[in-house]
Motif scaffolding. Structure first.
Motif, mmCIF file in Angstrom:
data_model
loop_
_atom_site.group_PDB
_atom_site.id
_atom_site.type_symbol
_atom_site.label_atom_id
_atom_site.label_comp_id
_atom_site.label_asym_id
_atom_site.label_seq_id
_atom_site.Cartn_x
_atom_site.Cartn_y
_atom_site.Cartn_z
ATOM 1 N N LEU A 175 67.336 43.897 10.507
ATOM 2 C CA LEU A 175 67.030 44.474 12.285
ATOM 3 C C LEU A 175 67.833 45.046 12.753
ATOM 4 O O LEU A 175 68.850 44.918 12.909
ATOM 5 C CB LEU A 175 66.736 42.910 12.532
ATOM 6 N N GLY A 176 66.766 45.747 13.254
ATOM 7 C CA GLY A 176 67.632 47.082 14.007
ATOM 8 C C GLY A 176 67.161 47.190 15.241
ATOM 9 O O GLY A 176 65.528 47.010 14.855
ATOM 10 N N THR A 189 63.813 48.410 13.922
ATOM 11 C CA THR A 189 63.336 48.185 12.399
ATOM 12 C C THR A 189 63.695 47.329 11.622
ATOM 13 O O THR A 189 64.537 46.484 11.700
ATOM 14 C CB THR A 189 64.520 49.589 12.319
ATOM 15 N N HIS A 190 62.983 47.233 10.202
ATOM 16 C CA HIS A 190 62.755 46.108 10.186
ATOM 17 C C HIS A 190 63.143 46.771 8.093
ATOM 18 O O HIS A 190 62.599 47.682 7.447
ATOM 19 C CB HIS A 190 61.759 45.479 9.145
ATOM 20 N N THR A 191 64.063 45.821 7.550
ATOM 21 C CA THR A 191 64.911 46.743 6.201
ATOM 22 C C THR A 191 64.507 45.474 4.930
ATOM 23 O O THR A 191 65.647 44.523 5.604
ATOM 24 C CB THR A 191 65.731 47.446 5.607
ATOM 25 N N ALA A 192 63.304 45.501 4.604
ATOM 26 C CA ALA A 192 63.984 43.491 3.578
ATOM 27 C C ALA A 192 64.066 43.830 2.119
ATOM 28 O O ALA A 192 62.969 45.271 1.905
ATOM 29 C CB ALA A 192 62.346 42.641 4.191
ATOM 30 N N VAL A 621 77.397 39.075 5.714
ATOM 31 C CA VAL A 621 77.273 39.747 7.095
ATOM 32 C C VAL A 621 77.736 40.746 7.057
ATOM 33 O O VAL A 621 78.420 41.767 6.737
ATOM 34 C CB VAL A 621 76.582 38.540 8.386
ATOM 35 N N ARG A 622 76.409 41.330 8.210
ATOM 36 C CA ARG A 622 76.545 43.477 8.211
ATOM 37 C C ARG A 622 76.259 43.207 9.225
ATOM 38 O O ARG A 622 74.413 43.200 10.012
ATOM 39 C CB ARG A 622 76.618 44.061 6.776
ATOM 40 N N ALA A 623 77.390 44.210 10.835
ATOM 41 C CA ALA A 623 76.540 44.585 11.744
ATOM 42 C C ALA A 623 77.038 46.499 11.941
ATOM 43 O O ALA A 623 78.498 46.300 11.478
ATOM 44 C CB ALA A 623 77.082 44.050 12.932
ATOM 45 N N ALA A 645 71.687 72.948 17.813
ATOM 46 C CA ALA A 645 72.132 72.583 16.235
ATOM 47 C C ALA A 645 72.248 71.001 16.199
ATOM 48 O O ALA A 645 72.838 70.460 15.128
ATOM 49 C CB ALA A 645 73.624 73.212 15.912
ATOM 50 N N ARG A 646 72.563 70.096 17.365
ATOM 51 C CA ARG A 646 72.386 68.613 17.565
ATOM 52 C C ARG A 646 71.305 68.286 16.980
ATOM 53 O O ARG A 646 69.884 68.537 16.398
ATOM 54 C CB ARG A 646 72.253 68.136 18.234
ATOM 55 N N PRO A 647 72.240 66.888 16.314
ATOM 56 C CA PRO A 647 70.626 66.277 15.200
ATOM 57 C C PRO A 647 69.304 65.779 15.587
ATOM 58 O O PRO A 647 69.566 65.813 17.007
ATOM 59 C CB PRO A 647 71.506 64.839 14.768
ATOM 60 N N THR A 648 68.037 65.364 15.145
ATOM 61 C CA THR A 648 66.959 64.649 15.933
ATOM 62 C C THR A 648 67.503 63.021 15.296
ATOM 63 O O THR A 648 67.347 62.883 14.170
ATOM 64 C CB THR A 648 66.041 65.064 15.245
ATOM 65 N N SER A 649 67.721 62.500 16.754
ATOM 66 C CA SER A 649 68.257 61.279 15.902
ATOM 67 C C SER A 649 68.616 59.960 17.969
ATOM 68 O O SER A 649 67.848 60.663 18.098
ATOM 69 C CB SER A 649 70.299 61.110 15.509
ATOM 70 N N SER A 650 69.284 59.259 16.904
ATOM 71 C CA SER A 650 68.842 58.261 18.551
ATOM 72 C C SER A 650 69.976 57.190 18.098
ATOM 73 O O SER A 650 69.654 56.537 17.102
ATOM 74 C CB SER A 650 67.461 57.555 18.605
ATOM 75 N N ARG A 651 70.671 56.100 19.076
ATOM 76 C CA ARG A 651 70.931 55.276 18.818
ATOM 77 C C ARG A 651 70.203 54.005 18.302
ATOM 78 O O ARG A 651 69.882 54.007 19.031
ATOM 79 C CB ARG A 651 72.252 54.543 20.245
ATOM 80 N N ARG A 652 70.974 53.375 16.944
ATOM 81 C CA ARG A 652 70.234 52.675 16.512
ATOM 82 C C ARG A 652 72.026 51.232 16.673
ATOM 83 O O ARG A 652 72.840 51.736 15.583
ATOM 84 C CB ARG A 652 70.055 52.732 14.943
ATOM 85 N N VAL A 653 71.375 49.965 16.848
ATOM 86 C CA VAL A 653 72.402 48.818 16.326
ATOM 87 C C VAL A 653 71.620 48.447 14.907
ATOM 88 O O VAL A 653 70.796 48.196 15.405
ATOM 89 C CB VAL A 653 72.709 47.924 17.504
ATOM 90 N N TYR A 654 72.207 47.558 14.408
ATOM 91 C CA TYR A 654 71.516 46.920 13.244
ATOM 92 C C TYR A 654 72.925 45.365 13.054
ATOM 93 O O TYR A 654 73.723 45.466 13.507
ATOM 94 C CB TYR A 654 71.102 47.680 12.372
ATOM 95 N N LEU A 655 71.789 44.603 12.554
ATOM 96 C CA LEU A 655 72.600 43.166 11.797
ATOM 97 C C LEU A 655 71.460 43.637 9.910
ATOM 98 O O LEU A 655 70.325 42.728 10.522
ATOM 99 C CB LEU A 655 72.105 42.390 12.591
#
Length: 661
Positions: A175-176, A189-192, A621-623, A645-655
């Motif tokens: 879960l992010g 965000t979800h990854t299963a 478990v992973r964070a 040149a900076r990336p198209t990105s954003s800070r994301r936290v996940y567990l």
């Protein structure tokens, strides 16, 4: 977004009837027995299983433990930390790679030694490759056309999947959350992933299914345009293998489904919104028959169906790839010298068809190309010295005959406890223009650009050389070990294919229109330096790459960093199964994309961190945090015509959590 046509829930239900997880395997049964637990076995440099320390070709390896720590999703997150590897986000929200200054069109991405379809040019989208069931990833930098043919001018990335064994199953969920630039009302965000293996009456079966949902992100909620698009991905793989009369046979079916959506602009005077949209469905069939260490035949058929473009100008593209790769290793005596040979024949075919959905016009009418290739490489070793020589011959249906040759040498010695490994070599390479570069129409007018194919393209050729040295020594009276590696590389390329801006067409259309063209020549050279310091608990590794590129006019090739630094610090706790890693990527003096005359930022730094803990043998478990400092390009950079040149990105936290049963 369109609904998936593959019965994804059915795949998950089927797996619940099986009771195993994928146990990491190796290319052959002999390799399983030969593996030294303290060292990796590699195959990419020579096409033969070889201990990493004995490989006559420098191979960078990332193993299953590191892959599991870095990503539960796709390959992009893993390669971002690999030394010397540049990962770029494309305008289609995909991710491509660069090696030694060669962009993704010149870097061959393989799965188990065979190529996969790329949705744009030759650049494989790293975000369309799941990390599920990957045993290790091997990277060979520099010319590799002798063993791998066209498109391997800059190097090879070989993804080696695990062989399923036993009866187990595993479940992963992540879960992010985007902390700063999340989409209103949809921030998670979800990854299963669910994997299982089952052994039954001499047959080993496996199945894995993965779902990724990401709503994207947006730097400016007041504007219609969204910076990071929403994406849904599904991956399913079924595999079956057995051994019949000392012959290994296996079959694998892979299915991939992806939907992307990114609002771009409003139609003046209307309520309609123009969006970038992409719907992809891909099927892959692999059959392998081999007698380990004697011969092997691998076949692959891959069909890629894609509908993409702006919502008022969609195009449907059908791409198919077929390949048969037969390999035969043998040993010959030359006097008292023993030479290990590997030989092979490759039959390859591609087809491409493209139609404008709105107009019904067939823009590319079922074009195709075929090739037949053969290669031979020999490896001679005497004491601590190895020589490697090889040649490849290809006949292409559109471009006739091409050849590649390679000669390299390595030597090892030990001086006062310092292990020294010297290497050097020279090799030629080539790349035949693919069908998409010659015929495809990348019409993304809503994104402000188009890329047009050029049927008059000619094949590229290059001559590359390298020299390097690796050192390893223990620090006296301590548990610390230092490893260093230095390499210099130089390439001269002819008829180098890049996209160049067509100023006249761009002015007439009011868009940024680029066309594939051949450069008369290009030079790419640089230095790679790495230092690693480690003991039982700590590991610190830093890699620095210097790169210079130029065309025949002395102009830099676009989107290449002069300086690239990657550093990672990992600590493993002594009394708990816990590790924490902090890694950073810094690019400096990045050359602008073709067509830009102004630059706002040509350097950036991103920092990621991840903590992993094993609660017991079954639960992990992973964070972590991606892009800790939320470094990203300016929202108005593209519209202002300024290169950032900076990336198209954003800070994301996940567990995330993983359970094996």
């Amino acid at each position: 977004m369109r609904a998936s046509t593959f019965p994804f829930p059915f795949a998950c239900t089927l797996m619940m009837g099986m009771v195993s997880t994928v146990v990491e395997g190796v290319p052959t049964e002999e390799v399983v027995e030969a593996i030294d637990e303290t060292e990796h076995m590699v195959v990419t440099g020579t096409r033969l299983p070889t201990l990493l320390s004995h490989s006559p070709v420098k191979v960078d390896v990332i193993d299953e433990e590191a892959i599991t720590r870095l990503s539960k999703g796709t390959l992009r997150q893993v390669l971002e930390v690999m030394p010397g590897v540049v990962v770029r986000r494309s305008q289609k929200d995909g991710y491509n790679v660069q090696l030694h200054g060669f962009n993704g069109d010149h870097v061959l991405v393989l799965v188990n030694g065979q190529p996969i379809v790329s949705p744009t040019g030759s650049s494989v989208d790293l975000d369309q490759i799941s990390v599920a069931n990957i045993r290790q990833i091997e990277i060979v930098r520099g010319a590799a056309s002798v063993l791998y043919g066209s498109s391997a001018m800059g190097g090879v990335i070989n993804i080696i999947t695990a062989q399923p064994r036993g009866n187990r199953a595993s479940l992963d969920y992540e879960l992010g959350h985007y902390t700063d630039d999340a989409i209103d009302g949809d921030t998670l965000t979800h990854t299963a992933r669910l994997s299982a293996t089952k052994q039954l009456k001499g047959w080993q079966g496996s199945i894995s299914a993965q779902h990724i949902a990401n709503p994207g992100f947006d730097y400016d909620a007041s504007s219609i345009a969204q910076d990071g698009g929403a994406v849904d991905k599904n991956f399913v793989k079924l595999a079956l293998s057995s051994q019949l009369d000392r012959t290994d046979i296996s079959y694998a079916l892979q299915w991939f489904d992806e939907s992307k959506h990114r609002p771009q602009s409003a139609i003046p005077g209307q309520t309609s919104i123009i969006s970038y949209q992409s719907d992809v469905q891909q099927w892959q069939h692999d059959i392998s028959i081999k007698q380990p260490g004697v011969w092997q035949v691998n076949t692959r058929y891959l069909a890629h169906d894609e509908t993409s473009g702006n919502t008022n100008g969609l195009r449907n593209t059908d791409i198919a790839l077929g390949e048969i790769d037969a390999q035969y290793p043998f040993t010959a005596q030359l006097g008292e010298a023993r030479i290990d040979w590997v030989s092979g024949v490759v039959l390859h075919a591609d087809t491409l068809d493209q139609q404008n959905i709105d107009t019904g016009v067939v823009e590319v009418d079922d074009v195709n190309r075929q090739s037949i290739e053969t290669y031979l490489q020999g490896q001679w070793q005497h004491n601590n010295t190895q020589l490697l020589a090889g040649v490849r011959v290809q006949n292409d249906s559109d471009f006739d005959w091409h050849t590649a040759a390679k000669l390299s040498a390595t030597g090892s010695l030990n001086y006062n406890g310092i292990s020294v490994h010297l290497r050097g070599g020279v090799g030629s390479s080539y790349r035949v223009p693919n069908l998409k570069e010659r015929y495809y129409v990348f019409d993304h007018s809503n994104l402000g650009y188009m890329v047009l194919g050029n049927p008059d393209l000619q094949p590229e050729t290059a001559l590359s050389s390298h020299i390097g040295a690796a050192f390893e020594w223990p620090i006296s009276h301590s548990e610390w070990t230092i490893k260093t590696d230095v390499e210099l590389h130089y390439t001269e390329a002819s008829d180098f294919i890049i996209t160049l801006r067509d100023d006249e067409a761009s002015t007439d259309a009011g868009l940024d229109i680029s066309v594939y063209n051949n450069l008369d020549e290009a030079r790419l050279y640089g230095t790679d330096v790495s230092v690693a310091l480690q003991n039982d608990n700590w590991k610190w590794q830093t890699n620095y790459s210097y790169l210079h590129t130029e065309d025949q006019d002395g102009e830099r090739l676009p989107e290449r960093p002069t300086h690239l630094i990657k550093t990672a610090l990992t600590y493993r706790f002594t009394h708990t199964d816990t590790s924490i890693q902090l890694y950073a990527v810094h690019e400096n003096d990045v050359s602008p994309t073709a067509g830009y005359t102004q630059t706002s930022h040509d350097a950036y730094t991103t920092i990621n961190t991840v903590l992993q803990h094993e609660l017991d043998t079954d639960i992990t478990v992973r964070a972590g945090v991606e892009n800790l400092t939320n470094e990203h390009r300016a929202p108005d950079a593209v519209s202002a015509g300024v290169f950032d040149a900076r990336p198209t990105s954003s800070r994301r936290v996940y567990l995330s959590a993983s359970y094996t049963f």
